[in-house]
Design an enzyme around this catalytic site. Structure first.
Site: not given
Ligand code: NAD
Ligand code: TDX
Length: 339
Positions: A12, A125-127, A153, A157, A182, A275
């Protein structure tokens, strides 16, 4: 404006950098990223020579590195994406989640207090709200929903969110927090559901669905999330939390079947596996506040966003092939080998 984006080599954060460069090309962007397994410099390689951009490889937990960077850059705005972000990894190894997600947030905010900033924004995050039951589709998370976490996790957060609000009340730090559902889109690490299923489909590997696949997630295209954060940082009220989500709830199994259809792969690739421990059933965001206060609405419909995303993974095989054939392979074998 001088904007510090932490975690900008991740999914992101990188998309946020691209969004800023498209919408506010006058801003200077400094990206601080440790380049953990989830960070990928190649994602932002095209921007490394941009005179309005600086990349610094370091850790948000390192006081010395963070304070040195603030001394050099004096950022006006800090947007903290840096985090350990994968729920399954937090179940295997919680410690690094507390370290990065809570103590890293503290270090960044201490530097903000020392040097002064216009805004510190925490990407949450919504989590943090826990989950909703599958038989109550009338319920949604609002900003008033109590925090009630399920995984290390989400607990990390939520801990960070509480600390951010405490720094606002105690020290008057000008903070905002966003809690998004997500995300999906380009450059997402293939350990997350959608890119994992696309990559496995393209390699004719089995598609591991946890439990019965009935868990529901509320999916938002990553650029819509970036737009919301940009609005909050510039126009949101200090001290406030904003939920971000697109009312796009889907069951995991339906997403996986859709990906199979789009890629012409048989559903027989689907394998139901053990699961996830403590698996949240349903997330659903009520985004009424950000809509009413900042006029934000998602722009990408899921039907279009998922097609664009699948096309991106088809067109950018080298980006994810390098990941799935490298060190990540050991993680995959460990997590899914005997599942
Ligand atoms: P990601 O895992 O793809 O990226 C995380 C980045 O942070 C990486 O580039 C990593 O190198 C860097 N990082 C990790 N530890 C670090 C540290 N100690 N110092 C400096 N950099 C560091 O994550 P993402 O999916 O892009 O998520 C970004 C943010 O958004 C997170 O805070 C996550 O909780 C939040 N978020 C993600 C989602 C989702 O669906 N992916 C949804 C809601 C919120
Ligand atoms: O192999 C898989 N099989 C499966 O059934 C994986 C990787 C996931 N899942 C399920 C678990 C969840 O119900 O799919 C759903 C989505 O899983 P993830 O992609 O791991 O996301 P989730 O656990 O919902 O969390 C994500 O959304 C909120 C992000 O990873 C978080 O960083 C964010 O805060």
């Amino acid at each position: 404006m001088n904007i510090l984006v932490t975690g900008g080599a991740g999914f992101i954060g990188a998309n946020f950098i691209f969004y800023l460069q498209k919408m506010h090309s006058e801003d200077r962007i400094v990206c601080l990223d440790k380049l953990t397994y989830a960070g990928n410099l190649s994602t932002i390689s095209a921007t490394l020579n941009n005179p309005n951009f600086r990349f610094v490889k370091d850790d948000i937990c390192s006081r010395e590195a963070v304070f040195k960077l603030f001394e050099e850059e004096h950022p006006d705005i800090v947007v903290n994406f840096a985090a350990e972000s994968h729920v399954d990894r937090s179940i295997e190894e919680p410690g690094i989640f507390l370290q990065t997600n809570i103590l890293g947030t503290q270090t960044l905010m201490d530097a903000c207090r020392t040097y002064g900033v216009e805004r510190y924004h925490q990407v949450s995050t919504d989590e943090v709200y826990g989950d909703l039951p599958l038989d109550r589709f009338d319920l949604f998370f609002t900003e008033q929903t109590p925090l009630h976490t399920s995984s290390p996790y989400s607990a990390s957060k939520a801990g960070a969110d509480l600390l951010v609000l405490a720094y606002h009340r105690t020290f008057g730090l000008p903070v905002t927090i966003s809690r998004c559902s997500n995300n999906y889109g380009p450059y997402q690490f293939p350990e997350k559901l959608i890119p994992l299923m696309i990559a496995n489909c393209l390699s004719d590997k089995s598609l591991p669905v946890y439990g019965k696949g009935e868990n529901v997630r509320d999916w938002l295209y990553v650029e819509d999330h970036c737009k919301a954060i940009d609005l909050i940082v510039r126009n949101g009220k200090v001290g406030e939390v904003y939920n971000i989500g697109g009312h796009n709830e889907m069951r995991n199994i339906d997403i996986v079947k859709l990906i199979c259809r789009e890629l012409n792969k048989p559903e027989s690739l689907i394998t139901y596996v053990t699961d996830r421990k403590g698996h949240d059933m349903r997330y659903a965001i009520d985004p009424a506040k950000i809509h009413a206060e900042l006029g934000w609405l998602p722009e990408t419909r899921f039907e279009d966003g998922i097609k664009q995303t699948i096309k991106w993974y088809l067109d950018n095989r080298s980006w994810w092939n390098e990941i799935v054939s490298g060190e990540y392979k050991n993680y995959y074998d460990k997590m899914y080998g005997n599942r």
